[in-house]
Design an enzyme around this catalytic site. Sequence first.
Site, PDB file in Angstrom:
ATOM      1  N   ILE A  77      33.004  40.228  29.428  1.00  0.00           N
ATOM      2  CA  ILE A  77      34.094  39.850  30.337  1.00  0.00           C
ATOM      3  C   ILE A  77      34.670  41.172  30.833  1.00  0.00           C
ATOM      4  CG2 ILE A  77      35.663  39.593  28.352  1.00  0.00           C
ATOM      5  CD1 ILE A  77      37.211  37.497  29.867  1.00  0.00           C
ATOM      6  N   SER A  78      34.827  41.318  32.143  1.00  0.00           N
ATOM      7  CA  SER A  78      35.229  42.605  32.715  1.00  0.00           C
ATOM      8  C   SER A  78      36.602  43.049  32.221  1.00  0.00           C
ATOM      9  CB  SER A  78      35.278  42.512  34.242  1.00  0.00           C
ATOM     10  OG  SER A  78      34.063  42.031  34.761  1.00  0.00           O
ATOM     11  N   GLN A  79      36.802  44.365  32.286  1.00  0.00           N
ATOM     12  CA  GLN A  79      38.103  44.985  31.982  1.00  0.00           C
ATOM     13  C   GLN A  79      39.169  44.349  32.891  1.00  0.00           C
ATOM     14  OE1 GLN A  79      37.900  48.962  33.399  1.00  0.00           O
ATOM     15  NE2 GLN A  79      39.756  49.653  32.359  1.00  0.00           N
TER      16      GLN A  79
END
Length: 227
Positions: A77-79
């Site tokens: 899951i992206s930053q």
Amino acid sequence: MGTLCCLLVLLAPLRTGDSRAAERLIMVREQIEARGVRNPDVLRAMREVPRHLYMPEAVRGMAYRDHPVPIGHGQTISQPYIVGLMTELLDVRKSHRVLEIGTGSGYQAAVLAPLVKQVYSMEIVAELAKSAQASLAAQGVGNVSVRHGDGYQGWPEEAPFDRIILTAAPPEVPQALVDQLKPGGKLVAPVGSSALGQELIVLEKRADGSIRRRSTIGVMFVPMVRK
Ligand code: SAH
């Protein structure tokens, strides 16, 4: 009375069953606003969507930290900042129909959901498509359609789209996706095949069909795989 008010403010998140709302406020202020994301609708969505509930339980403790988090199947899951930046660059309106490639946890789709009319999200890993769908349903998000399939083909049955966002990196923007973008539409994607990362690009299809492309910052996404 002063004390009572403070107490009520502190208890408000607990009352709504959202014990981590305070962490989200700090995340938005220190990681996202501080780096220049200004769109108030984007900031509001990121304050409200319970990011931790889109992650496997084992990693929820890391939900509000300033980095990507593994969600299984070799994916992440992206930053938070990257989600905020990409959502701002996408420049959405409430009337928009948006295609996302790379559903992953469902979190990016959940952030887009309150800002647009409908999100169509494609995921190549069947188990992730299924669990993202379950997370979105559990949060009562009703305007995200998830489909298990290969994003290189796009979603022709629902095209054209006002906006397209890729959260996995192709070596070049797939032509099928450019074709499925409306005139006046925008596409945001990490593009490149270097192991050192990619550039985050914004592609605009003008009313006359011509394409303008600009790059923003360097990013590091998982590659967009072929079926
Ligand atoms: N937007 C996601 C981040 C996902 S990471 C989130 O908010 O959690 C990138 C995702 O893209 C992974 O789940 C990966 O399985 C998916 N993916 C990779 N190649 C793909 C392809 N060709 N089509 C659709 N999804 C793809």
